[in-house]
Enzyme design. Structure first.
Site, mmCIF file in Angstrom:
data_model
loop_
_atom_site.group_PDB
_atom_site.id
_atom_site.type_symbol
_atom_site.label_atom_id
_atom_site.label_comp_id
_atom_site.label_asym_id
_atom_site.label_seq_id
_atom_site.Cartn_x
_atom_site.Cartn_y
_atom_site.Cartn_z
ATOM 1 N N HIS A 1 6.680 0.241 1.236
ATOM 2 C CA HIS A 1 5.393 0.344 1.915
ATOM 3 C C HIS A 1 5.588 0.522 3.414
ATOM 4 O O HIS A 1 6.515 -0.042 4.001
ATOM 5 C CB HIS A 1 4.545 -0.907 1.683
ATOM 6 N N CYS B 1 3.179 -2.633 -9.356
ATOM 7 C CA CYS B 1 1.782 -2.200 -9.377
ATOM 8 C C CYS B 1 0.931 -3.438 -9.610
ATOM 9 O O CYS B 1 0.814 -3.915 -10.748
ATOM 10 C CB CYS B 1 1.556 -1.163 -10.474
ATOM 11 N N GLY C 1 0.003 -2.730 -2.163
ATOM 12 C CA GLY C 1 -0.325 -2.346 -0.793
ATOM 13 C C GLY C 1 -1.113 -3.417 -0.067
ATOM 14 O O GLY C 1 -0.916 -3.658 1.124
ATOM 15 N N GLU D 1 -1.100 6.414 -1.976
ATOM 16 C CA GLU D 1 -0.078 5.886 -2.866
ATOM 17 C C GLU D 1 0.993 6.928 -3.175
ATOM 18 O O GLU D 1 0.681 8.084 -3.497
ATOM 19 C CB GLU D 1 -0.697 5.388 -4.176
ATOM 20 N N CYS E 1 -5.070 -0.728 -4.100
ATOM 21 C CA CYS E 1 -3.632 -0.811 -4.358
ATOM 22 C C CYS E 1 -3.220 -2.265 -4.174
ATOM 23 O O CYS E 1 -3.269 -2.793 -3.067
ATOM 24 C CB CYS E 1 -2.862 0.101 -3.411
#
Length: 251
Positions: free
Chosen positions: A153, A74, A217, A205, A214
């Protein structure tokens, strides 16, 4: 029982942080679900729990999505935890350990940067359910570039910016997140290249839903765009909550 916590956000990507160094707490999925709820609890995208390692400038962080599932990475959360720990301990750099890797965090002026580690492209590392070309994975009506930044991802490039802005991600996102190709589900990024060559990204997410930003991301988006010659290795990612600046180092 009163449990102290800190509420922070990175570009609107918001977190409840528990400092288990000073105030150990017991948590479980039910507790995380309840406290993450935006109507019945405090409300957040992720719950972050800081744990001590008894090593200077080295801390552990457990990451839980609002549905109670654990995550390995994260980026915005790491920036928030790093900022909190740096202020608390009067530091300008430290390392945060997650279940995926060690994240080196630094602060220059008032900006906190996180080194997210090396992207992983092998289908087993992402992971995918079967071997295939990870740069071109068929997800229903979309084609995605799949990789891991410590969490899975799928980056989907949309050629028309108006189409991207008008996409019904609330209905598309959960379908793609739990696609059969992702045994551990996935974060889904929808991306367009803007006229100034920066990258516009919207995200669904894993375990959370639509978020305003994100970090992992944004890193995945920059990497995918760079490999596909859609971007330089350093670029601005334009998110609903603001801009992140991502650089993919040569090493």
């Amino acid at each position: 029982m009163r449990i102290p916590f800190v509420k922070m956000h990175g570009l609107g990507n918001d977190f409840i942080i528990f400092d288990n160094i000073d105030n150990p707490t017991i948590h479980d999925t039910k507790f995380i679900n309840k406290i993450s709820d935006r109507r019945l609890g405090i409300g957040c995208d992720q719950v972050l729990i800081i744990k001590n390692t008894n090593m200077p400038k080295y801390f552990k962080m457990k990451i839980y999505n609002s549905d109670g599932s654990e995550s390995g990475a994260c980026g915005n959360g790491a920036r928030c935890v790093a900022d909190y720990l740096m202020k608390k301990n009067k530091l300008n750099s430290l390392t945060i350990n997650s279940i995926s890797n060690d994240l080196l965090c630094t602060k220059i002026s008032n900006l906190v940067t996180v080194n997210m580690g090396m992207p992983m492209f092998d289908w087993k590392e992402i992971p995918l359910s079967k071997e295939q070309n990870t740069k071109n994975v068929k997800l229903d009506e979309f084609e995605a570039f799949c990789l891991s930044m410590g969490n899975p991802h799928a980056v989907i490039f949309i050629s028309n910016i108006e189409e991207l802005e008008n996409m019904d991600i609330k209905s598309i996102g959960p379908r793609l997140e739990k696609h059969s190709i992702f045994p551990k589900y996935a974060n889904i990024e929808f991306v367009s290249v803007l006229e100034d060559k920066s990258l516009r990204m919207r995200v669904w997410e894993r375990g959370v839903g639509i978020t305003s930003a994100c970090g992992s991301g944004a890193c995945a988006t920059l990497v995918a765009a760079s490999v596909l010659d859609k971007s330089a290795k350093e670029n601005k990612i334009v998110l609903d909550g603001g801009d992140l600046f991502i650089k993919w180092l040569d090493n």
